[in-house]
Enzyme design. Structure first.
Site, PDB file in Angstrom:
ATOM      1  N   ASP A 170      44.123  39.080  71.475  1.00 26.35           N
ATOM      2  CA  ASP A 170      45.488  39.566  71.739  1.00 26.35           C
ATOM      3  C   ASP A 170      45.556  41.100  71.715  1.00 26.35           C
ATOM      4  O   ASP A 170      46.648  41.662  71.683  1.00 26.35           O
ATOM      5  CB  ASP A 170      46.514  38.976  70.771  1.00 26.35           C
ATOM      6  CG  ASP A 170      47.945  39.233  71.240  1.00 26.35           C
ATOM      7  OD1 ASP A 170      48.190  39.180  72.458  1.00 26.35           O
ATOM      8  OD2 ASP A 170      48.808  39.518  70.391  1.00 26.35           O
ATOM      9  N   ARG A 201      51.564  33.156  84.188  1.00 29.56           N
ATOM     10  CA  ARG A 201      52.148  33.019  82.854  1.00 29.56           C
ATOM     11  C   ARG A 201      53.647  32.810  82.966  1.00 29.56           C
ATOM     12  O   ARG A 201      54.334  33.564  83.664  1.00 29.56           O
ATOM     13  CB  ARG A 201      51.867  34.294  82.059  1.00 29.56           C
ATOM     14  CG  ARG A 201      52.198  34.178  80.586  1.00 29.56           C
ATOM     15  CD  ARG A 201      51.929  35.490  79.883  1.00 29.56           C
ATOM     16  NE  ARG A 201      51.766  35.311  78.447  1.00 29.56           N
ATOM     17  CZ  ARG A 201      51.905  36.283  77.560  1.00 29.56           C
ATOM     18  NH1 ARG A 201      52.186  37.518  77.963  1.00 29.56           N
ATOM     19  NH2 ARG A 201      51.746  36.057  76.276  1.00 29.56           N
ATOM     20  N   ASN A 217      53.933  44.607  70.019  1.00 24.82           N
ATOM     21  CA  ASN A 217      55.090  44.351  69.139  1.00 24.82           C
ATOM     22  C   ASN A 217      54.775  44.076  67.678  1.00 24.82           C
ATOM     23  O   ASN A 217      55.597  43.474  66.988  1.00 24.82           O
ATOM     24  CB  ASN A 217      55.924  43.166  69.669  1.00 24.82           C
ATOM     25  CG  ASN A 217      56.529  43.475  71.007  1.00 24.82           C
ATOM     26  OD1 ASN A 217      57.145  44.522  71.165  1.00 24.82           O
ATOM     27  ND2 ASN A 217      56.333  42.612  71.977  1.00 24.82           N
TER      28      ASN A 217
HETATM   29  O1  0GZ Z   1      54.527  38.112  70.625  1.00 28.46           O
HETATM   30  C1  0GZ Z   1      54.536  39.101  71.402  1.00 28.46           C
HETATM   31  O2  0GZ Z   1      55.271  40.093  71.235  1.00 28.46           O
HETATM   32  C2  0GZ Z   1      53.659  39.078  72.583  1.00 28.46           C
HETATM   33  C3  0GZ Z   1      54.014  39.827  73.707  1.00 28.46           C
HETATM   34  C4  0GZ Z   1      53.277  39.702  74.844  1.00 28.46           C
HETATM   35  C5  0GZ Z   1      53.657  40.381  76.076  1.00 28.46           C
HETATM   36  O3  0GZ Z   1      54.533  41.244  76.016  1.00 28.46           O
HETATM   37  O4  0GZ Z   1      53.095  40.007  77.120  1.00 28.46           O
HETATM   38  O5  0GZ Z   1      52.177  38.930  74.876  1.00 28.46           O
HETATM   39  C6  0GZ Z   1      51.750  38.214  73.784  1.00 28.46           C
HETATM   40  O6  0GZ Z   1      50.717  37.532  73.896  1.00 28.46           O
HETATM   41  C7  0GZ Z   1      52.510  38.292  72.605  1.00 28.46           C
END
Ligand code: 0GZ
Length: 305
Positions: A258, A125, A263
């Site tokens: 998700d 990622r 957050n």
């Molecule tokens: O929009 C976000 O805050 C968020 C954060 C994370 C992460 O902290 O990995 O992953 C996601 O898919 C979305």
């Protein structure tokens, strides 16, 4: 940042989600979810931008079964930085029902990459959302992409719509399949057929290797209604965006809960009602089979697809 003190305003995942009314196809994959810690076993990274609640693999697997999914793709959450141990542990102990997406630095060795592959990792990622990470320079990311291409992996990217023009050349250069998280975070206050989302759709048209997660309506929605209190037609303002992508690119879309929803501060969706959202964006059984089974299997379990 203290180990155990949650970020102020942090909402914990929903403790008793509804059973979805939508019957998921046999073999459905939740292609975007995370594990957080537990912090006592897998501490969060020093460089993290938020401190979440715990969300263990056991809790994730219980949710998978409750919602009617067969498999998970566990995406490395930014609160764990490039320490992939919690995600790897979840994949390894899932009985083959979970695969992973890791975060790696250019210093990773070939042996470490091999260990990740054996654990079930099939992608890396790259995160460009500045509230979540200190963004890694593109030359380092390009180098990583070239190395992981040799393993047949792909790149997952998370960015916000306003950053797409700047990222466009980089995304076009990547040598692997590229999966965009959460539709590239469009501003759903704009028209789904307007210029901002049009640019994202154009990128998808021009790039056969680009895939899209039509996920996270709960993050993108401005006017709801929220997936709470039995609402099975939630997030109406996100529907035209996701449905456009599903109908235009049915073989390059993925969906995920998700969970545990990092957050979120406004509301925490009921994951059962979130699953029912899928019926609005993939209205036929054939589209849902591609979205939830055929596509994620091709990317994450190609040996079975
Ligand atoms: O929009 C976000 O805050 C968020 C954060 C994370 C992460 O902290 O990995 O992953 C996601 O898919 C979305």
């Amino acid at each position: 940042m203290s180990l155990s003190v949650k970020t102020p305003g942090w909402l914990d995942w929903h403790p008793w989600p509804a059973k979805p009314v939508l019957q998921l196809p046999e073999g459905a994959v939740d292609a975007h979810c995370h594990v957080f810690g537990p912090a006592a076993e897998f501490p969060f990274a020093a460089e993290r931008k938020y401190t979440p609640c715990d969300a263990s693999k056991q809790q994730l697997f219980a949710l998978r079964d409750h919602l009617g999914f067969s498999r998970n793709v566990i995406v490395q959450a930014t609160c764990h930085g490039a320490d992939n141990r919690a995600m790897v542990d979840a994949c390894k102990t899932s009985g083959g029902k979970a695969r992973g997406v890791a975060t790696v630095r250019r210093s990773i060795t070939d042996q470490e990459l091999q260990e990740l592959h054996l654990a079930g990792v099939r992608g890396v990622r790259f995160n460009f959302v500045k509230r979540l990470v200190d963004v890694t320079p593109q030359d380092e990311l390009q180098e990583i992409a070239e190395r992981i291409a040799a393993w047949g992996w792909h790149v997952v990217v998370y960015f916000e719509a306003q950053d797409l023009p700047e990222l466009w050349p980089f995304l076009r250069r990547l040598p692997t399949p590229v999966v965009v998280d959460h539709m590239g975070r469009p501003d759903v206050g704009q028209a789904a057929d307007g210029p901002e989302f049009g640019m994202f759709l154009q990128l998808m048209h021009e790039s056969d290797n680009l895939w899209c997660k039509v996920s996270c309506p709960e993050r993108l929605s401005l006017t709801g209604p929220q997936a709470l209190h039995g609402e099975r037609r939630a997030y109406q303002d996100v529907v035209p965006f996701a449905r456009r992508v599903v109908e235009a690119f049915p073989s390059r879309v993925l969906w995920g809960t998700d969970w545990p929803h990092p957050n979120l501060k406004g509301h925490m969706p009921d994951d059962g009602l979130l699953v029912d959202f899928i019926a609005q964006i993939a209205p036929t059984p054939a589209l849902r089979h591609q979205l939830l089974v055929d596509n994620p299997m091709r990317l994450y379990w190609p040996e079975e697809a």
